[in-house]
Design a protein around this motif. Structure first.
Motif, PDB file in Angstrom:
ATOM      1  N   ALA A   1       0.728  11.443  -9.979  1.00 24.21           N
ATOM      2  CA  ALA A   1      -0.156  12.777  -9.882  1.00 24.21           C
ATOM      3  C   ALA A   1       0.695  14.002  -9.915  1.00 24.21           C
ATOM      4  CB  ALA A   1      -0.937  12.805  -8.535  1.00 24.21           C
ATOM      5  N   ARG A   2       2.005  14.094  -9.435  1.00 26.10           N
ATOM      6  CA  ARG A   2       3.009  15.014  -9.610  1.00 26.10           C
ATOM      7  C   ARG A   2       3.350  15.651 -11.226  1.00 26.10           C
ATOM      8  NH1 ARG A   2       7.094  13.054  -6.912  1.00 26.10           N
ATOM      9  NH2 ARG A   2       8.568  13.471  -8.647  1.00 26.10           N
ATOM     10  N   THR A   3       3.218  14.589 -11.914  1.00 25.36           N
ATOM     11  CA  THR A   3       3.589  14.654 -13.130  1.00 25.36           C
ATOM     12  C   THR A   3       2.518  15.720 -13.970  1.00 25.36           C
ATOM     13  OG1 THR A   3       2.749  12.686 -14.087  1.00 25.36           O
ATOM     14  CG2 THR A   3       4.965  12.559 -13.464  1.00 25.36           C
ATOM     15  N   ARG A   4       1.543  15.805 -13.651  1.00 19.26           N
ATOM     16  CA  ARG A   4       0.445  16.232 -14.501  1.00 19.26           C
ATOM     17  C   ARG A   4       0.893  17.763 -14.356  1.00 19.26           C
ATOM     18  NH1 ARG A   4      -4.153  14.767 -11.045  1.00 19.26           N
ATOM     19  NH2 ARG A   4      -4.143  17.042 -10.611  1.00 19.26           N
ATOM     20  N   GLY A   5       0.841  18.564 -15.662  1.00 25.35           N
ATOM     21  CA  GLY A   5       1.101  19.951 -15.891  1.00 25.35           C
ATOM     22  C   GLY A   5       2.736  20.122 -15.923  1.00 25.35           C
ATOM     23  N   GLU A   6       3.405  19.052 -15.745  1.00 27.66           N
ATOM     24  CA  GLU A   6       4.956  19.368 -15.663  1.00 27.66           C
ATOM     25  C   GLU A   6       5.337  19.006 -17.176  1.00 27.66           C
ATOM     26  OE1 GLU A   6       6.460  20.751 -13.271  1.00 27.66           O
ATOM     27  OE2 GLU A   6       5.187  20.894 -11.721  1.00 27.66           O
TER      28      GLU A   6
ATOM     29  N   VAL B   1       0.906  -1.215   0.145  1.00 23.97           N
ATOM     30  CA  VAL B   1      -0.202  -0.033   0.023  1.00 23.97           C
ATOM     31  C   VAL B   1       0.847   1.211  -0.019  1.00 23.97           C
ATOM     32  CG1 VAL B   1      -1.887   1.357   1.426  1.00 23.97           C
ATOM     33  CG2 VAL B   1      -2.057  -1.183   1.045  1.00 23.97           C
ATOM     34  N   LEU B   2       1.976   1.038   0.767  1.00 25.83           N
ATOM     35  CA  LEU B   2       2.876   2.408   0.914  1.00 25.83           C
ATOM     36  C   LEU B   2       3.548   2.777  -0.385  1.00 25.83           C
ATOM     37  CD1 LEU B   2       4.220   4.385   2.810  1.00 25.83           C
ATOM     38  CD2 LEU B   2       6.182   2.653   3.121  1.00 25.83           C
ATOM     39  N   CYS B   3       3.799   1.721  -1.198  1.00 26.62           N
ATOM     40  CA  CYS B   3       4.538   1.842  -2.569  1.00 26.62           C
ATOM     41  C   CYS B   3       3.395   2.296  -3.409  1.00 26.62           C
ATOM     42  CB  CYS B   3       5.004   0.621  -2.827  1.00 26.62           C
ATOM     43  SG  CYS B   3       6.533   0.135  -1.943  1.00 26.62           S
ATOM     44  N   ALA B   4       2.317   1.687  -3.452  1.00 26.10           N
ATOM     45  CA  ALA B   4       1.335   2.111  -4.477  1.00 26.10           C
ATOM     46  C   ALA B   4       0.924   3.474  -4.477  1.00 26.10           C
ATOM     47  CB  ALA B   4       0.231   1.042  -4.341  1.00 26.10           C
ATOM     48  N   VAL B   5       0.735   4.117  -2.996  1.00 28.30           N
ATOM     49  CA  VAL B   5       0.498   5.264  -2.823  1.00 28.30           C
ATOM     50  C   VAL B   5       1.536   6.359  -3.183  1.00 28.30           C
ATOM     51  CG1 VAL B   5       0.174   7.034  -0.933  1.00 28.30           C
ATOM     52  CG2 VAL B   5      -1.234   4.970  -0.949  1.00 28.30           C
ATOM     53  N   ALA B   6       2.942   6.076  -2.924  1.00 27.33           N
ATOM     54  CA  ALA B   6       4.055   6.620  -3.323  1.00 27.33           C
ATOM     55  C   ALA B   6       3.977   6.636  -5.115  1.00 27.33           C
ATOM     56  CB  ALA B   6       5.335   6.283  -2.960  1.00 27.33           C
ATOM     57  N   GLY B   7       3.896   5.707  -5.577  1.00 25.44           N
ATOM     58  CA  GLY B   7       3.725   5.524  -6.830  1.00 25.44           C
ATOM     59  C   GLY B   7       2.649   6.583  -7.508  1.00 25.44           C
ATOM     60  N   ALA B   8       1.265   6.421  -6.923  1.00 21.64           N
ATOM     61  CA  ALA B   8       0.298   7.418  -7.428  1.00 21.64           C
ATOM     62  C   ALA B   8       0.599   8.853  -7.254  1.00 21.64           C
ATOM     63  CB  ALA B   8      -1.032   7.027  -6.657  1.00 21.64           C
ATOM     64  N   SER B   9       1.291   9.160  -5.932  1.00 25.87           N
ATOM     65  CA  SER B   9       1.561  10.348  -5.887  1.00 25.87           C
ATOM     66  C   SER B   9       2.656  10.895  -6.741  1.00 25.87           C
ATOM     67  CB  SER B   9       2.198  10.623  -4.451  1.00 25.87           C
ATOM     68  OG  SER B   9       2.761  11.902  -4.077  1.00 25.87           O
ATOM     69  N   CYS B  10       3.694  10.097  -7.093  1.00 28.32           N
ATOM     70  CA  CYS B  10       4.595  10.442  -8.148  1.00 28.32           C
ATOM     71  C   CYS B  10       3.962  10.814  -9.381  1.00 28.32           C
ATOM     72  CB  CYS B  10       5.587   9.469  -8.366  1.00 28.32           C
ATOM     73  SG  CYS B  10       6.779   9.405  -6.747  1.00 28.32           S
TER      74      CYS B  10
ATOM     75  N   ALA C   1      11.189  12.242 -14.374  1.00 30.04           N
ATOM     76  CA  ALA C   1      11.590  12.023 -12.942  1.00 30.04           C
ATOM     77  C   ALA C   1      10.418  11.504 -12.279  1.00 30.04           C
ATOM     78  CB  ALA C   1      12.220  13.015 -12.156  1.00 30.04           C
ATOM     79  N   GLY C   2       9.341  12.067 -12.645  1.00 29.33           N
ATOM     80  CA  GLY C   2       8.045  11.576 -11.874  1.00 29.33           C
ATOM     81  C   GLY C   2       7.632  10.179 -12.233  1.00 29.33           C
ATOM     82  N   ARG C   3       7.761  10.117 -13.627  1.00 29.07           N
ATOM     83  CA  ARG C   3       7.034   8.970 -14.397  1.00 29.07           C
ATOM     84  C   ARG C   3       7.977   7.826 -14.002  1.00 29.07           C
ATOM     85  NH1 ARG C   3       5.529  11.100 -20.683  1.00 29.07           N
ATOM     86  NH2 ARG C   3       3.770  11.880 -19.864  1.00 29.07           N
ATOM     87  N   ALA C   4       9.279   8.138 -13.734  1.00 29.74           N
ATOM     88  CA  ALA C   4      10.290   6.914 -13.435  1.00 29.74           C
ATOM     89  C   ALA C   4       9.963   6.551 -12.079  1.00 29.74           C
ATOM     90  CB  ALA C   4      11.720   7.355 -13.668  1.00 29.74           C
TER      91      ALA C   4
ATOM     92  N   ALA D   1       6.963   6.864 -10.411  1.00 26.42           N
ATOM     93  CA  ALA D   1       5.929   6.197 -10.304  1.00 26.42           C
ATOM     94  C   ALA D   1       6.318   4.799 -10.864  1.00 26.42           C
ATOM     95  CB  ALA D   1       4.834   6.725 -11.206  1.00 26.42           C
ATOM     96  N   ALA D   2       6.833   4.570 -11.951  1.00 29.70           N
ATOM     97  CA  ALA D   2       7.209   3.159 -12.323  1.00 29.70           C
ATOM     98  C   ALA D   2       7.671   2.286 -11.098  1.00 29.70           C
ATOM     99  CB  ALA D   2       8.085   3.366 -13.559  1.00 29.70           C
ATOM    100  N   MET D   3       8.807   3.180 -10.480  1.00 26.85           N
ATOM    101  CA  MET D   3       9.574   2.219  -9.357  1.00 26.85           C
ATOM    102  C   MET D   3       8.372   2.028  -8.386  1.00 26.85           C
ATOM    103  SD  MET D   3      12.266   0.980  -8.241  1.00 26.85           S
ATOM    104  CE  MET D   3      13.554   1.755  -9.217  1.00 26.85           C
ATOM    105  N   GLY D   4       7.511   2.898  -7.767  1.00 30.80           N
ATOM    106  CA  GLY D   4       6.586   2.536  -6.949  1.00 30.80           C
ATOM    107  C   GLY D   4       5.746   1.657  -7.150  1.00 30.80           C
ATOM    108  N   PHE D   5       5.267   1.673  -8.260  1.00 28.71           N
ATOM    109  CA  PHE D   5       4.200   0.607  -8.580  1.00 28.71           C
ATOM    110  C   PHE D   5       4.877  -0.743  -8.753  1.00 28.71           C
ATOM    111  CE2 PHE D   5       1.719   4.114 -10.730  1.00 28.71           C
ATOM    112  CZ  PHE D   5       0.735   4.433  -9.554  1.00 28.71           C
TER     113      PHE D   5
END
Length: 194
Positions: free
Chosen positions: A24-29, A13-22, A36-39, A41-45
């Motif tokens: 979400a951070r990529t929107r608008g960037e 759960v912790l890793c999935a939430v961190a991946g989702a947060s990463c 970096a955010g996509r990488a 997120a892939a690592m978190g998932f």
């Protein structure tokens, strides 16, 4: 992962939430921040999938090969960006270490890992090579301590400009740093289970 089911679920759960947060951070960037955010997120998932407790959901035998290919590809991607140098070099180097650590864990936890030979005949012990595991644990312990130290607020004198300077985090660099800290803690916990 080897270990108690409850800790596996919490880690997942912790890793999935961190991946989702990463993610979400990529929107608008754009540019480096988005990459970096996509990488991350892939690592978190990927970490979440690997942390799924085997006692409840038994991964197929080929899952470890998929993890190895996925994180091997991520390591090659990090190497590609390292070649360019620049101020993002430490961030890409950290992604390289993380991706290679995930490849190492996938190989170490694959069904039959270490069973290909007899003890003393060149086969790694089940769960990985203790020296390499120890080095990765030391790296992640230091990384977590350094990241946690950067999250501590520092009083800023009036009129002084503040720079996030963490390798890309958009308007809220502390969220990027908190995400990286969370995944560093999760990686440390996963390495402990080897």
């Amino acid at each position: 992962m080897h270990g108690p089911a409850l800790s596996g679920w919490l880690l997942m759960v912790l890793c999935a939430v961190a991946g989702a947060s990463c993610l979400a951070r990529t929107r608008g960037e754009t540019g480096e921040v988005r990459r970096a955010g996509r990488a991350e997120a892939a690592m978190g998932f990927g970490m979440a999938a690997m942390a799924l407790p085997a006692a409840l959901v038994r991964p197929p035998g080929w899952a470890w090969a998929v993890y190895t290919v996925l994180f091997g590809g991520a390591a090659l991607r990090a190497l590609w960006f390292i070649r360019g140098g620049g101020h993002h070099l430490p961030h890409h180097a950290h992604h390289l270490v993380g991706s290679l650590a995930m490849v190492y864990m996938a190989v170490a936890m694959a069904p039959g890992a270490g069973a290909g030979g007899h003890a003393g005949h060149g086969a790694p012990p089940p769960g990985g090579v203790p020296l390499l595991t120890g080095l990765l644990l030391a790296y992640y312990a230091l990384y977590v301590l350094a990241s946690a130290g950067r999250l501590i607020p520092v009083p800023v004198a009036a009129g002084v400009a503040v720079d996030g300077g963490d390798g890309g985090g958009g308007a809220r660099p502390e969220l990027a740093l908190a995400c990286r800290l969370t995944m560093g803690i999760a990686m440390f916990a996963m390495l402990l289970t080897l």
